[in-house]
Scaffold this active site. Structure first.
Site, short mmCIF file in Angstrom:
data_model
loop_
_atom_site.label_atom_id
_atom_site.label_comp_id
_atom_site.label_asym_id
_atom_site.label_seq_id
_atom_site.Cartn_x
_atom_site.Cartn_y
_atom_site.Cartn_z
N ASN A 95 0.82 -1.23 0.00
CA ASN A 95 0.00 0.00 0.00
C ASN A 95 0.85 1.27 0.00
O ASN A 95 0.39 2.31 -0.49
CB ASN A 95 -0.92 -0.03 1.25
CG ASN A 95 -1.56 1.31 1.52
OD1 ASN A 95 -2.53 1.70 0.87
ND2 ASN A 95 -0.99 2.06 2.47
N TYR A 161 3.19 9.19 -11.39
CA TYR A 161 2.26 8.44 -10.55
C TYR A 161 1.42 7.49 -11.42
O TYR A 161 1.27 6.32 -11.11
CB TYR A 161 1.37 9.41 -9.77
CG TYR A 161 0.40 8.75 -8.83
CD1 TYR A 161 0.84 8.22 -7.62
CD2 TYR A 161 -0.96 8.64 -9.13
CE1 TYR A 161 -0.04 7.61 -6.74
CE2 TYR A 161 -1.84 8.03 -8.27
CZ TYR A 161 -1.38 7.52 -7.07
OH TYR A 161 -2.27 6.92 -6.20
N LYS A 165 1.39 3.39 -11.07
CA LYS A 165 0.18 2.68 -10.68
C LYS A 165 -0.23 1.66 -11.76
O LYS A 165 -0.78 0.61 -11.47
CB LYS A 165 -0.94 3.68 -10.38
CG LYS A 165 -0.67 4.48 -9.12
CD LYS A 165 -0.79 3.61 -7.88
CE LYS A 165 0.23 3.83 -6.83
NZ LYS A 165 0.04 3.01 -5.63
P1 NAP Z 1 -1.05 8.77 2.41
O1 NAP Z 1 -2.18 9.27 3.20
O2 NAP Z 1 -0.03 9.73 1.93
O3 NAP Z 1 -0.33 7.57 3.19
C1 NAP Z 1 0.79 6.95 2.59
C2 NAP Z 1 1.35 5.87 3.50
O4 NAP Z 1 2.53 5.37 2.85
C3 NAP Z 1 1.74 6.39 4.85
O5 NAP Z 1 1.47 5.41 5.83
C4 NAP Z 1 3.25 6.61 4.70
O6 NAP Z 1 3.85 6.38 5.96
C5 NAP Z 1 3.61 5.48 3.74
N1 NAP Z 1 4.85 5.71 3.00
C6 NAP Z 1 5.17 6.70 2.14
N2 NAP Z 1 6.43 6.55 1.69
C7 NAP Z 1 6.90 5.40 2.28
C8 NAP Z 1 8.13 4.70 2.22
N3 NAP Z 1 9.17 5.12 1.49
N4 NAP Z 1 8.26 3.56 2.94
C9 NAP Z 1 7.24 3.12 3.71
N5 NAP Z 1 6.06 3.74 3.82
C10 NAP Z 1 5.91 4.87 3.11
O7 NAP Z 1 -1.60 8.01 1.12
P2 NAP Z 1 -2.97 7.22 0.89
O8 NAP Z 1 -3.90 8.11 0.20
O9 NAP Z 1 -3.38 6.51 2.13
O10 NAP Z 1 -2.46 6.17 -0.20
C11 NAP Z 1 -2.15 4.83 0.10
C12 NAP Z 1 -2.04 4.08 -1.22
O11 NAP Z 1 -3.26 4.18 -1.93
C13 NAP Z 1 -0.95 4.64 -2.16
O12 NAP Z 1 -0.30 3.57 -2.78
C14 NAP Z 1 -1.75 5.45 -3.15
O13 NAP Z 1 -1.11 5.52 -4.40
C15 NAP Z 1 -3.02 4.65 -3.24
N6 NAP Z 1 -4.17 5.42 -3.71
C16 NAP Z 1 -4.65 6.49 -2.99
C17 NAP Z 1 -5.74 7.19 -3.47
C18 NAP Z 1 -6.33 8.35 -2.73
O14 NAP Z 1 -7.18 9.04 -3.31
N7 NAP Z 1 -5.96 8.62 -1.49
C19 NAP Z 1 -6.32 6.84 -4.69
C20 NAP Z 1 -5.80 5.78 -5.40
C21 NAP Z 1 -4.73 5.07 -4.89
P3 NAP Z 1 5.15 7.12 6.54
O15 NAP Z 1 5.09 8.55 6.09
O16 NAP Z 1 5.00 6.91 8.01
O17 NAP Z 1 6.31 6.35 5.97
#
Ligand code: NAP
Length: 265
Positions: A95, A161, A165
């Site tokens: 994730n 991005y 993805k």
């Molecule tokens: P977020 O709120 O920014 O959270 C991202 C998470 O990834 C955090 O727990 C962060 O933790 C961790 N992270 C970032 N860089 C990292 C690294 N180098 N090593 C380990 N952990 C890391 O993002 P989110 O929206 O929850 O997104 C989670 C996933 O869903 C992503 O893959 C994103 O592409 C996907 N997604 C999100 C959306 C959306 O609308 N939100 C839509 C489609 C897909 P730390 O900062 O503590 O490391």
């Protein structure tokens, strides 16, 4: 999220990358509410410990490990520690992800481009590579890649991005083919816009660039989803729960779109 008796994932060990907040936090909580031992990972210790404590308070099992998915040694150490403690790794949810700069391709530097690939693609590769041998030893497992609607359709935002993805989507399909004989199912999930720090930061950035109020951008985003609003982290977590549960035993190499209808237009 209260722990259920006789959950669908009773006693299974689940590593969820990037579960210190956002979608990963919701996934870890939903899996542990169904009896999984959630391994909370990410770089922010305070948030990781908070998520683990909240799961335990709700009657579930969880522990936090510091993990930067781009650090190969750390990935190997954490997966080894989890296997040595629990004797199995049943579930990996790839994730952890970052958005990267929102600007056209020709304005990207190579460094910016590679940074997004490093976390979203290489990070997921390293986690899968290290977990699969333990899953094979245990006679099977489940891997889920959190891709995006941006891995399926294009837009004017974040070209790196989009590319990462799309890579996650095909990594899942390839994994499904390679590891079916080992009883490891591999699938991808494609969220629409979900309200998390990632989307909040994206809107702040757009608001500054375009001079449009965040509330107006949020309304535009809501309207882009036929259902009328963007989603919540739990909407994605329940999809992951289905894929890693035994109810999905015939499901591998699939792409589960959870997007309020965004890609149906
Ligand atoms: P977020 O709120 O920014 O959270 C991202 C998470 O990834 C955090 O727990 C962060 O933790 C961790 N992270 C970032 N860089 C990292 C690294 N180098 N090593 C380990 N952990 C890391 O993002 P989110 O929206 O929850 O997104 C989670 C996933 O869903 C992503 O893959 C994103 O592409 C996907 N997604 C999100 C959306 C959306 O609308 N939100 C839509 C489609 C897909 P730390 O900062 O503590 O490391």
């Amino acid at each position: 999220m209260e722990r259920k008796d006789d959950g669908r994932l009773e006693g299974r060990t689940a590593i969820v990358t990037g579960s210190t907040y956002g979608i990963g936090e919701a996934i870890a909580k939903v899996l542990s509410s169904e009896g999984a031992i959630s391994i909370i990972t990410g770089r922010t210790e305070k948030e990781g410990e908070r998520v683990a404590e909240e799961i335990k308070t709700a009657g579930g099992s969880a522990e936090y490990h510091h993990l930067n998915v781009t650090d190969e040694e750390e990935v190997a150490e954490v997966t080894r520690a989890v296997y040595e403690k629990y004797g199995r790794i049943d579930i990996l949810v790839n994730n952890a992800g970052i958005g990267g700069p929102s600007k056209p391709t020709h304005e990207y530097t190579r460094e910016e481009w590679e940074r997004v690939f490093d976390v979203n693609v290489t990070g997921a590769f390293l986690c899968s590579k290290n977990v699969i041998p333990y899953m094979k030893k245990g006679g099977g497992g489940n891997i889920v890649y959190i891709s995006s609607i941006y891995g399926i359709v294009g837009s004017q935002d974040n070209p790196a991005y989009h590319a990462t993805k799309a890579a996650n989507r095909i990594m899942a399909k390839t994994g499904a083919n390679i590891y079916a004989k080992d009883k490891i199912r591999v699938n991808s999930v494609h969220p629409g816009f979900i309200w998390t720090p990632l989307v909040e930061d994206f809107l702040k950035d757009q608001s500054e660039k375009l001079g449009v109020a965040i509330e107006d951008l949020r309304s535009e985003l809501d309207a882009a989803h036929p259902i009328g609003h963007i989603g919540e982290p739990e909407d994605i977590a329940y999809g992951v729960l289905y894929l890693v549960s035994d109810e999905a035993k015939f499901v591998t190499g699939t792409e589960l779109i959870i997007d309020g209808g965004y890609t149906s237009r």
